[in-house]
Design a protein around this motif. Structure first.
Motif, short mmCIF file in Angstrom:
data_model
loop_
_atom_site.label_atom_id
_atom_site.label_comp_id
_atom_site.label_asym_id
_atom_site.label_seq_id
_atom_site.Cartn_x
_atom_site.Cartn_y
_atom_site.Cartn_z
N ALA A 1 0.83 -1.20 0.00
CA ALA A 1 0.00 0.00 0.00
C ALA A 1 0.87 1.25 0.00
O ALA A 1 1.97 1.26 0.57
N SER A 2 0.36 2.31 -0.62
CA SER A 2 1.06 3.59 -0.64
C SER A 2 0.04 4.71 -0.85
O SER A 2 -1.13 4.45 -1.14
N GLY A 3 0.50 5.96 -0.71
CA GLY A 3 -0.35 7.10 -1.00
C GLY A 3 -0.90 7.82 0.21
O GLY A 3 -1.64 8.79 0.07
N GLY A 4 -0.55 7.37 1.40
CA GLY A 4 -1.04 8.03 2.59
C GLY A 4 -0.40 9.39 2.78
O GLY A 4 0.51 9.79 2.06
N GLY A 5 -0.88 10.11 3.80
CA GLY A 5 -0.33 11.42 4.10
C GLY A 5 -1.18 12.16 5.10
O GLY A 5 -2.08 11.59 5.72
#
Length: 126
Positions: free
Chosen positions: A5-9
């Motif tokens: 998973a990626s794209g958090g912030g």
């Protein structure tokens, strides 16, 4: 099974984020794939699952109408578009495979080790 998973912030309340999930070693329609999240001090919560054949997503009541799960078979990716974010959406989000739960009569995310990879942190705060 390898899912990343990626794209958090960090996003303000009411804002949006799109999380991505990259699958390795298999195609995204080989398994039902979905998302769960875990906030500090809280239990894991299933967010969404996409059925492997029809590609139809389901959603937890807490995110229904705000989150949209989708997949792109050409890119071998799964996405979670999160709109109208709230502080209570703050958590680490993981993508994982899903299984059929006879008790509730729908697909639910797997929480067992080996079915999900590293998560991505989502923080909703002003």
């Amino acid at each position: 099974v390898q899912l990343q998973a990626s794209g958090g912030g960090l996003v303000q309340p009411g804002g949006s984020l799109r999380l991505s999930c990259a699958a390795s070693g298999f195609t995204v329609d080989y398994y039902a794939i979905g998302w769960f999240r875990q906030a500090p001090g809280k239990e894991r919560e299933g967010v969404s699952c996409i059925s492997k054949t029809e590609g139809i997503p389901n959603y937890a009541d807490s995110v229904k109408g705000r989150f949209t799960a989708s997949r792109d078979k050409a890119k071998n990716m799964v996405y979670l578009q999160m709109n109208s974010l709230k502080p209570e959406d703050t958590a680490v989000y993981y993508c994982t495979t899903c299984r059929w739960d006879e008790t509730v009569g729908r697909l639910v995310p797997r929480y067992e080790n080996g079915y999900f990879g590293q998560g991505t942190q989502v923080t909703v705060s002003s």
